[in-house]
Design a protein around this motif. Structure first.
Motif, PDB file in Angstrom:
ATOM      1  N   MET A  28      -5.004 -44.178  10.987  1.00 42.65           N
ATOM      2  CA  MET A  28      -4.692 -45.599  10.960  1.00 42.65           C
ATOM      3  C   MET A  28      -5.892 -46.312  10.345  1.00 42.65           C
ATOM      4  O   MET A  28      -7.019 -46.112  10.806  1.00 42.65           O
ATOM      5  CB  MET A  28      -4.458 -46.063  12.401  1.00 42.65           C
ATOM      6  CG  MET A  28      -3.822 -47.396  12.503  1.00 42.65           C
ATOM      7  SD  MET A  28      -3.062 -47.757  14.126  1.00 42.65           S
ATOM      8  CE  MET A  28      -3.878 -46.767  15.308  1.00 42.65           C
ATOM      9  N   VAL A  29      -5.661 -47.067   9.309  1.00 41.53           N
ATOM     10  CA  VAL A  29      -6.762 -47.757   8.631  1.00 41.53           C
ATOM     11  C   VAL A  29      -6.372 -49.204   8.313  1.00 41.53           C
ATOM     12  O   VAL A  29      -5.212 -49.592   8.470  1.00 41.53           O
ATOM     13  CB  VAL A  29      -7.138 -47.048   7.299  1.00 41.53           C
ATOM     14  CG1 VAL A  29      -7.774 -45.696   7.557  1.00 41.53           C
ATOM     15  CG2 VAL A  29      -5.924 -46.909   6.401  1.00 41.53           C
ATOM     16  N   MET A  30      -7.373 -49.963   7.907  1.00 38.53           N
ATOM     17  CA  MET A  30      -7.101 -51.341   7.490  1.00 38.53           C
ATOM     18  C   MET A  30      -7.347 -51.451   5.986  1.00 38.53           C
ATOM     19  O   MET A  30      -8.421 -51.088   5.514  1.00 38.53           O
ATOM     20  CB  MET A  30      -8.030 -52.297   8.246  1.00 38.53           C
ATOM     21  CG  MET A  30      -7.668 -52.408   9.719  1.00 38.53           C
ATOM     22  SD  MET A  30      -8.762 -53.522  10.620  1.00 38.53           S
ATOM     23  CE  MET A  30     -10.124 -52.450  10.905  1.00 38.53           C
ATOM     24  N   GLN A  31      -6.346 -51.912   5.262  1.00 38.87           N
ATOM     25  CA  GLN A  31      -6.462 -52.036   3.806  1.00 38.87           C
ATOM     26  C   GLN A  31      -5.769 -53.305   3.339  1.00 38.87           C
ATOM     27  O   GLN A  31      -4.652 -53.577   3.785  1.00 38.87           O
ATOM     28  CB  GLN A  31      -5.754 -50.861   3.108  1.00 38.87           C
ATOM     29  CG  GLN A  31      -6.550 -49.587   3.128  1.00 38.87           C
ATOM     30  CD  GLN A  31      -5.763 -48.422   2.571  1.00 38.87           C
ATOM     31  OE1 GLN A  31      -4.585 -48.538   2.275  1.00 38.87           O
ATOM     32  NE2 GLN A  31      -6.416 -47.282   2.458  1.00 38.87           N
TER      33      GLN A  31
ATOM     34  N   VAL B 210     -23.820 -50.894   7.325  1.00 39.80           N
ATOM     35  CA  VAL B 210     -22.616 -50.099   7.554  1.00 39.80           C
ATOM     36  C   VAL B 210     -21.995 -49.848   6.177  1.00 39.80           C
ATOM     37  O   VAL B 210     -21.825 -50.801   5.398  1.00 39.80           O
ATOM     38  CB  VAL B 210     -21.601 -50.846   8.446  1.00 39.80           C
ATOM     39  CG1 VAL B 210     -20.341 -50.002   8.648  1.00 39.80           C
ATOM     40  CG2 VAL B 210     -22.201 -51.205   9.799  1.00 39.80           C
ATOM     41  N   SER B 211     -21.675 -48.603   5.874  1.00 35.37           N
ATOM     42  CA  SER B 211     -21.088 -48.243   4.568  1.00 35.37           C
ATOM     43  C   SER B 211     -21.903 -48.822   3.411  1.00 35.37           C
ATOM     44  O   SER B 211     -21.334 -49.431   2.501  1.00 35.37           O
ATOM     45  CB  SER B 211     -19.643 -48.735   4.471  1.00 35.37           C
ATOM     46  OG  SER B 211     -18.843 -48.088   5.393  1.00 35.37           O
ATOM     47  N   ASP B 229     -16.697 -58.687  12.311  1.00 30.82           N
ATOM     48  CA  ASP B 229     -15.817 -59.784  11.930  1.00 30.82           C
ATOM     49  C   ASP B 229     -14.734 -59.261  10.988  1.00 30.82           C
ATOM     50  O   ASP B 229     -14.998 -58.464  10.091  1.00 30.82           O
ATOM     51  CB  ASP B 229     -16.628 -60.883  11.242  1.00 30.82           C
ATOM     52  CG  ASP B 229     -15.778 -62.111  10.970  1.00 30.82           C
ATOM     53  OD1 ASP B 229     -14.802 -62.330  11.730  1.00 30.82           O
ATOM     54  OD2 ASP B 229     -16.066 -62.834  10.009  1.00 30.82           O
ATOM     55  N   TYR B 230     -13.542 -59.749  11.229  1.00 29.01           N
ATOM     56  CA  TYR B 230     -12.393 -59.379  10.403  1.00 29.01           C
ATOM     57  C   TYR B 230     -12.653 -59.704   8.930  1.00 29.01           C
ATOM     58  O   TYR B 230     -12.115 -59.060   8.035  1.00 29.01           O
ATOM     59  CB  TYR B 230     -11.165 -60.115  10.934  1.00 29.01           C
ATOM     60  CG  TYR B 230      -9.936 -60.002  10.090  1.00 29.01           C
ATOM     61  CD1 TYR B 230      -9.318 -58.756   9.928  1.00 29.01           C
ATOM     62  CD2 TYR B 230      -9.383 -61.114   9.479  1.00 29.01           C
ATOM     63  CE1 TYR B 230      -8.178 -58.650   9.147  1.00 29.01           C
ATOM     64  CE2 TYR B 230      -8.247 -61.020   8.709  1.00 29.01           C
ATOM     65  CZ  TYR B 230      -7.650 -59.780   8.537  1.00 29.01           C
ATOM     66  OH  TYR B 230      -6.536 -59.660   7.767  1.00 29.01           O
ATOM     67  N   LYS B 234     -14.767 -55.879   2.392  1.00 28.94           N
ATOM     68  CA  LYS B 234     -13.620 -54.953   2.366  1.00 28.94           C
ATOM     69  C   LYS B 234     -14.050 -53.508   2.527  1.00 28.94           C
ATOM     70  O   LYS B 234     -13.389 -52.711   3.182  1.00 28.94           O
ATOM     71  CB  LYS B 234     -12.879 -55.096   1.033  1.00 28.94           C
ATOM     72  CG  LYS B 234     -11.863 -56.208   1.039  1.00 28.94           C
ATOM     73  CD  LYS B 234     -11.188 -56.302  -0.309  1.00 28.94           C
ATOM     74  CE  LYS B 234     -10.471 -57.646  -0.456  1.00 28.94           C
ATOM     75  NZ  LYS B 234     -10.148 -57.954  -1.824  1.00 28.94           N
ATOM     76  N   LYS B 235     -15.192 -53.181   1.893  1.00 30.39           N
ATOM     77  CA  LYS B 235     -15.658 -51.796   1.907  1.00 30.39           C
ATOM     78  C   LYS B 235     -15.895 -51.322   3.349  1.00 30.39           C
ATOM     79  O   LYS B 235     -15.601 -50.180   3.705  1.00 30.39           O
ATOM     80  CB  LYS B 235     -16.955 -51.697   1.094  1.00 30.39           C
ATOM     81  CG  LYS B 235     -17.347 -50.275   0.803  1.00 30.39           C
ATOM     82  CD  LYS B 235     -18.598 -50.204  -0.035  1.00 30.39           C
ATOM     83  CE  LYS B 235     -19.046 -48.754  -0.144  1.00 30.39           C
ATOM     84  NZ  LYS B 235     -20.383 -48.643  -0.680  1.00 30.39           N
TER      85      LYS B 235
END
Lengths: 473, 325
Positions: A28-31, B210-211, B229-230, B234-235
């Motif tokens: 399950m991932v967020m994209q 992170v990443s 945070d949402y 994106k990475k």
């Protein structure tokens, strides 16, 4: 030979490939602002189901999914795409953006709901203490319990902290003696968890063999405050005498001779127990106890621990049979029969501490106790209410012209037909037995909710009207 | 207009009189100006204090006493100063009212008060502290522990604290003239992680990676999980393996979603923290409460990895990790 070796290498490679395929796992991932579940149809249904649950795809099972039935997922806003061995479900993450929480603890406390109250032992049927070199906790003739920690006489400060003082790190100051530190406290019979705090450092009681995981990687010491002693007179020359009963799954508990009487003390929770003594391997009932009961063709003595409650019903002298049924006897309508007197019916019965609802059954007809002002109505049925060994009185002063005053709170699901209070003198009263913890409540005066005017502690509720707060400690 | 006059008078009075000599009785419209001044310095006869802590879930509780009321306070580096639970302190005299969702993101009915005789444990005392009184019933009900308030960072502003979650101890260190912990009183000498942090609006901000993306985290002992945070790059979001998604109901009945996820590597200082768990949510309002937007929050999953020291004077964070992977 070389060919064989090539074939072997090829097989090995194929094997590795297989292993790679077998390692395919659901994920399950967020994209792109969407939550995506990637499900491999070759994984087990259980694995797919647990992934669907984790993703919150309600109503959708692996079974349905594998048959091509995506209706439940689609209905809940999921897009479903199936290709080869992969089924992909995705939905917008916009809801994640909805959080308006202002503080991290309010956001994260949702992840960790409290699971019981660590450090607060749950109720047990019985308990026996076990100390190593010296008894570090004992009862004083005054009824107080003395806790002792030897040595540490150079320490600046030593405290006793346990569930009995809400694990306070300030309150349980111990007194220095020439050989250690002592604290005398009043305890009700029961099971207690504690530690000492020596110069700020937590330490269990090294003389106490009873330890329980404190949930934080360390141990709490456990002490039972006794409330019962089994005694057997005579049998002076017996080599070994023990007691066993339903409270300890009939394991033998050794008794010791003291002043010509064999005895052993322990903590016993309120309840009804069968027991017997074993004298040099032979089973006997307690000669000092007339109450016996046959079970599995064996006669055992019966022990009732609790508070004796007298149920009285005035009148109904023409009735043939009157029983009392309630939470204390699993609502058995025939078990507890009242005896007829000149003016009515009566029964004394021993009940454990707690809150109970009950009714009288008069010739098969259930009625609430007409002499008891405390009632609660649930689903249209009205029962009488009784608190055994109550530890809190809810009191409302004044309101003398009110017709009915009720108590409702989180302990009765805010039932508006909740417990009726008794009008006594210039106040309304109800006693209850409440376990340690936090309670929210309000009074209902002829149907109108009010905060408890006698309690300055209250917190806001979702209606902006507040709830009174009570801590039982 | 009145506000402006008040502000000017405040400024003038602040310029005119040295703190120590300020007339304690200056009052404007019932507001005691002296009361709006900062906290008094802590005092106590110690070089290092050992204070036992208690735990409620992943939260750290310390017992303290306000006047005659003693009880549990949450050690919360996400709070700027002392916050008191309105359930038990709503009777305190109000110095000022605050708007809902105001400067520190508190709920409606929040007001400022001054408390006298505040003691942490037995040996650390404050003569007077400015505190917000607000509704903390949400946290009390979720933990089923009586919580009188939150101990924010300003209480320790001239000190250093060390927390050892294995021994359940809080050490409060007095600092020497250079702002260092007295060497003999250090709990550990060779930190695994040593970094300087930014200290803004009484909030600790720590830089992490992170990443391969650098992020600013608030360090918050009141957070039971790490958070991202949402709206993070994106990475980073893409690199998270989601563990579960759940719908929760917040205080006030609003409902929202949270995502719980794991990721492999979090680098703080030069040290890689492996196998991390994190809650993904909208941290916008939390950032507003801090006064600075944040990419994430370092909470329990982070600080439970070792014994850690926060030196508020030197703005240094150190962690000693028992079992390094």
């Amino acid at each position: 030979m070389a060919r064989l070796r090539h074939l072997f290498t090829l097989l090995l490679l194929l094997g590795c490939l297989n292993a790679t395929v077998a390692q395919m796992r659901n994920k399950m991932v967020m994209q792109h602002g969407r939550l995506v579940l990637i499900l491999d149809t070759r994984t087990s249904k259980n694995e797919i189901d647990s992934m669907l649950i984790a993703g919150g795809v309600t109503g959708q099972t692996a079974e349905m999914l594998l048959k091509g039935d995506y209706a439940a997922a689609t209905k809940n806003g999921w897009n479903v795409k199936a290709k080869k061995n992969i089924i992909e479900l995705d939905r917008s993450l916009a809801d994640v953006n909805e959080s308006q929480q202002l503080t991290p603890y309010l956001l994260s406390s949702n992840m960790y709901k409290s699971n019981g109250r660590p450090g607060y032992p749950s109720e047990v049927a019985f308990g026996v203490n076990s100390f190593a070199n010296r008894v570090s906790v004992h009862e004083l003739p005054s009824g107080l319990t003395r806790f002792f920690i030897p040595g540490n006489t150079q320490a600046k400060r030593v405290l006793l902290s346990g569930n009995f003082n809400n694990w306070s790190t300030i309150k349980g100051i111990m007194n220095r003696t020439d050989s250690g530190w002592v604290a005398d406290i009043r305890l009700e019979p029961g099971k207690y968890a504690y530690k000492f705090i020596v110069n700020g450092n937590w330490t269990p009681d090294l003389n106490n063999n009873l330890l329980e995981d404190d949930g934080l990687g360390n141990n709490n010491s456990i002490y039972y405050r006794y409330n019962y002693t089994f005694k057997l007179a005579g049998y002076q020359s017996a080599k070994k005498i023990s007691v066993s009963g339903s409270f300890n799954k009939w394991l033998e508990l050794a008794m010791r001779q003291k002043d010509g009487v064999w005895e052993t003390s322990l903590y016993l929770h309120d309840g009804i127990y069968l027991y017997h003594f074993m004298v040099n391997g032979s089973w006997i009932t307690d000669p000092a106890n007339k109450m016996t009961q046959m079970q599995n063709k064996q006669l055992s003595s019966v022990l009732l621990l609790g508070e004796s409650v007298t149920f009285k019903l005035n009148g109904y002298t023409n009735a043939h049979k009157v029983c009392v049924a309630g939470g204390f006897n699993n609502w058995d309508a025939d078990m507890l029969q009242l005896s007829k007197t000149a003016t009515g019916w009566v029964l004394s019965y021993t009940i454990s501490a707690g809150n109970y609802q009950y009714k009288f059954i008069v010739d098969g007809q259930a009625i609430a106790d007409p002499a008891n002002p405390h009632q609660i109505t649930t689903d249209g049925k009205t029962n009488s209410f009784l608190a055994v060994r109550s530890n809190h009185a809810f009191i409302l002063k004044g309101y003398s012209s009110a017709h009915t005053v009720r108590l409702a709170g989180d302990f009765n699901n805010w039932n508006e037909q909740g417990y009726t209070l008794e009008h006594r003198g210039d106040q309304w009263v109800i006693n209850m037995r409440l376990k340690p913890g936090k309670y929210l409540y309000k009074f209902l005066i002829d149907g109108k909710w009010i905060l408890d005017p006698g309690n300055k502690i209250w917190e806001q509720n979702q209606y902006g009207t507040g709830n009174s707060v009570l801590w039982i400690e | 207009m009145f506000n402006r006059v008040l502000l000017i008078m405040l400024l003038v009075s602040a310029l005119c009189c040295d703190k120590a000599f300020c007339n304690p009785d200056i009052r404007i419209a019932g507001v005691n100006l002296k009361a709006l001044e900062g906290d008094s310095d802590p005092y106590g006869d110690f070089k290092v204090l050992t204070i036992p802590i208690k735990r409620a879930g992943n939260l750290i509780l310390v017992e303290a006493q306000v006047d005659s009321v003693a009880g549990n306070f949450l050690l919360d580096t996400g709070a700027p100063y002392l916050i008191l639970n309105a359930t038990y302190f709503r009777y305190l005299p109000k110095i000022t009212e605050q708007d809902a969702g105001g400067i520190n993101g508190r709920t409606a009915g929040t007001f400022t008060a001054v408390v006298h005789n505040f003691s942490l444990g037995f040996d650390l005392h404050y003569d007077r502290l400015v505190a917000d009184v607000t509704d903390l019933s949400g946290i009390e009900n979720s933990k089923q522990v009586k919580i009188l308030g939150l101990l924010g960072t300003r209480l320790f502003a001239k000190l250093a604290i060390t927390i050892d979650l294995n021994k359940n101890l809080l050490y409060v260190h007095k600092l020497d003239s250079k702002g260092e912990i007295i060497p003999a009183e250090r709990v550990f000498n060779t930190p695994t992680v040593k970094i300087t942090f930014r200290y803004m609006n009484d909030v600790i901000f720590i830089k992490g990676t992170v990443s391969d993306k650098s992020m600013w985290f608030a360090f918050d002992t009141g957070a039971e999980t790490n958070m991202i945070d949402y709206h993070a790059p994106k990475k980073i979001i893409k690199s998270l393996q989601v563990i579960n998604r759940s719908k929760v109901t917040g205080v006030g009945g609003s409902s929202y979603e949270i995502i719980y996820a794991r990721f492999e590597k979090l680098i703080i200082g030069d040290y890689p923290f492996i196998s991390n768990r994190v809650l993904v949510s909208n941290l916008e309002n939390i950032g507003k409460a801090y006064g600075y937007t944040v990419d994430g929050i370092l909470g329990y999953d982070f600080f439970a990895r070792g014994v850690f020291t926060v030196n508020f004077a030197k703005k240094e964070f150190e962690m000693y990790i028992y079992n390094q992977q």
